[in-house]
Design a protein around this motif. Structure first.
Motif, PDB file in Angstrom:
ATOM      1  N   TRP A  46      14.185 -22.498 -32.486  1.00 13.93           N
ATOM      2  CA  TRP A  46      14.183 -23.580 -33.095  1.00 13.93           C
ATOM      3  C   TRP A  46      15.250 -23.979 -34.130  1.00 13.93           C
ATOM      4  CZ3 TRP A  46      14.060 -23.748 -38.727  1.00 13.93           C
ATOM      5  CH2 TRP A  46      13.793 -22.543 -39.342  1.00 13.93           C
ATOM      6  N   ALA A  47      15.712 -22.839 -34.612  1.00  9.11           N
ATOM      7  CA  ALA A  47      17.016 -22.582 -35.786  1.00  9.11           C
ATOM      8  C   ALA A  47      18.142 -23.103 -35.044  1.00  9.11           C
ATOM      9  CB  ALA A  47      16.971 -21.586 -36.407  1.00  9.11           C
ATOM     10  N   ARG A  48      18.286 -22.521 -33.706  1.00 10.61           N
ATOM     11  CA  ARG A  48      19.687 -22.846 -33.041  1.00 10.61           C
ATOM     12  C   ARG A  48      19.638 -24.395 -32.477  1.00 10.61           C
ATOM     13  NH1 ARG A  48      19.493 -18.889 -28.391  1.00 10.61           N
ATOM     14  NH2 ARG A  48      17.068 -18.283 -29.125  1.00 10.61           N
ATOM     15  N   CYS A  49      18.413 -24.974 -32.264  1.00  8.35           N
ATOM     16  CA  CYS A  49      18.257 -26.273 -31.600  1.00  8.35           C
ATOM     17  C   CYS A  49      18.689 -27.114 -32.932  1.00  8.35           C
ATOM     18  CB  CYS A  49      17.246 -26.508 -31.070  1.00  8.35           C
ATOM     19  SG  CYS A  49      16.869 -25.452 -29.583  1.00  8.35           S
ATOM     20  N   LEU A  50      18.049 -26.857 -34.090  1.00  6.19           N
ATOM     21  CA  LEU A  50      18.073 -27.816 -35.357  1.00  6.19           C
ATOM     22  C   LEU A  50      19.361 -27.762 -35.637  1.00  6.19           C
ATOM     23  CD1 LEU A  50      16.545 -29.477 -37.360  1.00  6.19           C
ATOM     24  CD2 LEU A  50      16.529 -27.451 -39.015  1.00  6.19           C
ATOM     25  N   ARG A  51      20.190 -26.752 -35.825  1.00 11.80           N
ATOM     26  CA  ARG A  51      21.507 -26.389 -35.870  1.00 11.80           C
ATOM     27  C   ARG A  51      22.344 -27.096 -34.948  1.00 11.80           C
ATOM     28  NH1 ARG A  51      23.637 -22.470 -40.120  1.00 11.80           N
ATOM     29  NH2 ARG A  51      25.177 -22.435 -38.402  1.00 11.80           N
ATOM     30  N   GLY A  52      22.227 -27.024 -33.942  1.00 14.68           N
ATOM     31  CA  GLY A  52      22.857 -27.818 -32.815  1.00 14.68           C
ATOM     32  C   GLY A  52      22.658 -29.308 -33.026  1.00 14.68           C
ATOM     33  N   ALA A  53      21.585 -29.661 -33.203  1.00 10.27           N
ATOM     34  CA  ALA A  53      21.306 -31.110 -33.602  1.00 10.27           C
ATOM     35  C   ALA A  53      21.973 -31.592 -34.688  1.00 10.27           C
ATOM     36  CB  ALA A  53      20.004 -31.514 -33.258  1.00 10.27           C
ATOM     37  N   LEU A  54      21.923 -31.140 -35.783  1.00 10.67           N
ATOM     38  CA  LEU A  54      22.635 -31.296 -36.883  1.00 10.67           C
ATOM     39  C   LEU A  54      24.086 -31.528 -36.729  1.00 10.67           C
ATOM     40  CD1 LEU A  54      20.225 -29.716 -39.603  1.00 10.67           C
ATOM     41  CD2 LEU A  54      20.369 -32.171 -38.949  1.00 10.67           C
ATOM     42  N   GLY A  55      24.655 -30.607 -36.071  1.00  9.85           N
ATOM     43  CA  GLY A  55      26.158 -30.672 -35.993  1.00  9.85           C
ATOM     44  C   GLY A  55      26.593 -31.838 -34.975  1.00  9.85           C
ATOM     45  N   VAL A  56      25.907 -31.978 -33.974  1.00 13.01           N
ATOM     46  CA  VAL A  56      26.253 -33.129 -32.956  1.00 13.01           C
ATOM     47  C   VAL A  56      25.865 -34.492 -33.879  1.00 13.01           C
ATOM     48  CG1 VAL A  56      25.574 -34.307 -31.033  1.00 13.01           C
ATOM     49  CG2 VAL A  56      25.477 -31.684 -31.058  1.00 13.01           C
ATOM     50  N   THR A  57      24.747 -34.508 -34.513  1.00 14.10           N
ATOM     51  CA  THR A  57      24.686 -35.853 -35.262  1.00 14.10           C
ATOM     52  C   THR A  57      25.809 -36.055 -36.200  1.00 14.10           C
ATOM     53  OG1 THR A  57      22.299 -35.639 -35.200  1.00 14.10           O
ATOM     54  CG2 THR A  57      23.079 -36.978 -37.140  1.00 14.10           C
ATOM     55  N   GLY A  58      26.242 -34.784 -36.978  1.00 10.12           N
ATOM     56  CA  GLY A  58      27.367 -34.961 -37.884  1.00 10.12           C
ATOM     57  C   GLY A  58      28.736 -35.367 -37.120  1.00 10.12           C
ATOM     58  N   MET A  59      28.877 -35.044 -35.763  1.00 14.02           N
ATOM     59  CA  MET A  59      29.750 -35.423 -35.138  1.00 14.02           C
ATOM     60  C   MET A  59      29.903 -36.943 -34.868  1.00 14.02           C
ATOM     61  SD  MET A  59      30.888 -32.307 -32.388  1.00 14.02           S
ATOM     62  CE  MET A  59      30.195 -30.798 -33.167  1.00 14.02           C
ATOM     63  N   GLU A  60      28.618 -37.355 -34.348  1.00  9.15           N
ATOM     64  CA  GLU A  60      28.628 -38.693 -33.971  1.00  9.15           C
ATOM     65  C   GLU A  60      28.806 -39.627 -35.345  1.00  9.15           C
ATOM     66  OE1 GLU A  60      24.605 -39.007 -32.259  1.00  9.15           O
ATOM     67  OE2 GLU A  60      25.375 -39.175 -30.370  1.00  9.15           O
ATOM     68  N   LEU A  61      28.453 -38.938 -36.472  1.00  7.32           N
ATOM     69  CA  LEU A  61      28.764 -39.858 -37.658  1.00  7.32           C
ATOM     70  C   LEU A  61      30.033 -40.005 -38.049  1.00  7.32           C
ATOM     71  CD1 LEU A  61      27.824 -41.311 -40.384  1.00  7.32           C
ATOM     72  CD2 LEU A  61      27.642 -39.122 -41.327  1.00  7.32           C
ATOM     73  N   ALA A  62      30.834 -38.850 -37.677  1.00  4.74           N
ATOM     74  CA  ALA A  62      32.349 -39.040 -37.862  1.00  4.74           C
ATOM     75  C   ALA A  62      33.078 -39.829 -36.929  1.00  4.74           C
ATOM     76  CB  ALA A  62      32.866 -37.590 -37.950  1.00  4.74           C
ATOM     77  N   PHE A  63      32.675 -39.751 -35.615  1.00  7.06           N
ATOM     78  CA  PHE A  63      33.148 -40.564 -34.514  1.00  7.06           C
ATOM     79  C   PHE A  63      32.876 -42.242 -34.880  1.00  7.06           C
ATOM     80  CE2 PHE A  63      34.327 -36.565 -32.426  1.00  7.06           C
ATOM     81  CZ  PHE A  63      35.168 -37.168 -31.377  1.00  7.06           C
ATOM     82  N   GLY A  64      31.687 -42.422 -35.169  1.00  6.33           N
ATOM     83  CA  GLY A  64      31.033 -43.766 -35.520  1.00  6.33           C
ATOM     84  C   GLY A  64      31.798 -44.270 -36.570  1.00  6.33           C
ATOM     85  N   LEU A  65      32.132 -43.596 -37.687  1.00  2.00           N
ATOM     86  CA  LEU A  65      32.765 -44.073 -38.760  1.00  2.00           C
ATOM     87  C   LEU A  65      34.034 -44.574 -38.439  1.00  2.00           C
ATOM     88  CD1 LEU A  65      31.509 -41.935 -41.643  1.00  2.00           C
ATOM     89  CD2 LEU A  65      30.966 -44.155 -41.131  1.00  2.00           C
ATOM     90  N   VAL A  66      34.824 -43.672 -37.613  1.00  5.58           N
ATOM     91  CA  VAL A  66      36.227 -44.055 -37.215  1.00  5.58           C
ATOM     92  C   VAL A  66      36.093 -45.277 -36.051  1.00  5.58           C
ATOM     93  CG1 VAL A  66      38.215 -43.125 -35.993  1.00  5.58           C
ATOM     94  CG2 VAL A  66      36.911 -41.935 -37.779  1.00  5.58           C
ATOM     95  N   LEU A  67      35.502 -44.787 -34.836  1.00  2.00           N
ATOM     96  CA  LEU A  67      35.504 -45.864 -33.866  1.00  2.00           C
ATOM     97  C   LEU A  67      34.681 -47.127 -34.020  1.00  2.00           C
ATOM     98  CD1 LEU A  67      34.573 -43.618 -31.197  1.00  2.00           C
ATOM     99  CD2 LEU A  67      37.010 -44.390 -31.467  1.00  2.00           C
ATOM    100  N   ASN A  68      33.549 -47.237 -34.882  1.00  2.00           N
ATOM    101  CA  ASN A  68      32.899 -48.199 -34.926  1.00  2.00           C
ATOM    102  C   ASN A  68      33.147 -49.021 -36.358  1.00  2.00           C
ATOM    103  OD1 ASN A  68      31.506 -47.783 -32.590  1.00  2.00           O
ATOM    104  ND2 ASN A  68      30.172 -46.760 -33.405  1.00  2.00           N
ATOM    105  N   ARG A  69      33.243 -48.319 -37.217  1.00  2.00           N
ATOM    106  CA  ARG A  69      33.648 -49.026 -38.799  1.00  2.00           C
ATOM    107  C   ARG A  69      35.000 -49.296 -38.887  1.00  2.00           C
ATOM    108  NH1 ARG A  69      28.554 -49.963 -41.138  1.00  2.00           N
ATOM    109  NH2 ARG A  69      29.681 -49.823 -43.149  1.00  2.00           N
ATOM    110  N   ALA A  70      35.891 -48.050 -38.831  1.00  2.00           N
ATOM    111  CA  ALA A  70      37.094 -48.364 -39.125  1.00  2.00           C
ATOM    112  C   ALA A  70      37.902 -49.200 -38.103  1.00  2.00           C
ATOM    113  CB  ALA A  70      37.835 -46.956 -39.396  1.00  2.00           C
ATOM    114  N   LEU A  71      37.718 -48.821 -36.802  1.00  2.00           N
ATOM    115  CA  LEU A  71      38.603 -49.590 -35.722  1.00  2.00           C
ATOM    116  C   LEU A  71      37.643 -50.811 -35.198  1.00  2.00           C
ATOM    117  CD1 LEU A  71      40.174 -46.379 -33.841  1.00  2.00           C
ATOM    118  CD2 LEU A  71      41.217 -47.776 -35.311  1.00  2.00           C
ATOM    119  N   ARG A  72      36.765 -50.850 -35.387  1.00  2.00           N
ATOM    120  CA  ARG A  72      35.711 -51.964 -35.106  1.00  2.00           C
ATOM    121  C   ARG A  72      35.679 -52.077 -33.632  1.00  2.00           C
ATOM    122  NH1 ARG A  72      34.324 -54.755 -39.431  1.00  2.00           N
ATOM    123  NH2 ARG A  72      35.614 -54.583 -41.399  1.00  2.00           N
ATOM    124  N   LEU A  73      35.446 -50.812 -32.804  1.00  2.00           N
ATOM    125  CA  LEU A  73      35.150 -50.895 -31.273  1.00  2.00           C
ATOM    126  C   LEU A  73      33.916 -51.203 -30.774  1.00  2.00           C
ATOM    127  CD1 LEU A  73      37.554 -47.867 -30.382  1.00  2.00           C
ATOM    128  CD2 LEU A  73      38.317 -50.218 -30.493  1.00  2.00           C
TER     129      LEU A  73
END
Length: 125
Positions: A46-73
């Motif tokens: 459960w801890a590995r899955c939670l940490r994995g999910a939070l890490g991927v969500t963080g990556m999605e946030l970073a990619f989203g801020l760049v691609l969707n918000r900054a570059l408006r893709l």
């Protein structure tokens, strides 16, 4: 591991949403490296899955801020989802990532076993 994620994430996205963006290959490669690394840790599943999910969500946030918000893709928009953050991430998808991490646990174990055996047998003395 990066190549598996770079192929798997866009494929998953096409199956789920019916479309993807080329940048999702980079996101998927990084995400699977994170998940693979998390499943090497000596923690409860459960801890590995939670940490994995939070890490991927963080990556999605970073990619989203760049691609969707900054570059408006407009690669994705979760602004209509409940409790979203800037339209880039939402708890529902974090929960799905947690379930996917659980499903990937045996895959990570088999890949780690395969590559550890391969290293032993290919060692030159």
């Amino acid at each position: 591991m990066f190549a598996l994620g770079a192929a798997g994430y866009p494929l998953l996205e096409v199956c789920w949403r019916g479309r993807t963006h080329a940048s999702m290959a980079l996101a998927g490669g990084l995400a699977f490296l994170w998940i693979f690394r998390e499943h090497a840790a000596r923690r409860p599943l459960w801890a590995r899955c939670l940490r994995g999910a939070l890490g991927v969500t963080g990556m999605e946030l970073a990619f989203g801020l760049v691609l969707n918000r900054a570059l408006r893709l407009g690669v994705w928009d979760y602004s209509r989802r409940r409790w979203n953050l800037l339209g880039q991430i939402c708890p529902g998808y974090t929960a799905l990532w947690c379930l996917l991490c659980a499903a990937l646990s045996p895959v990570c174990r088999l890949l780690r076993l395969y590559f550890s055996r391969r290293r032993v047998y290919n060692r030159r003395y």
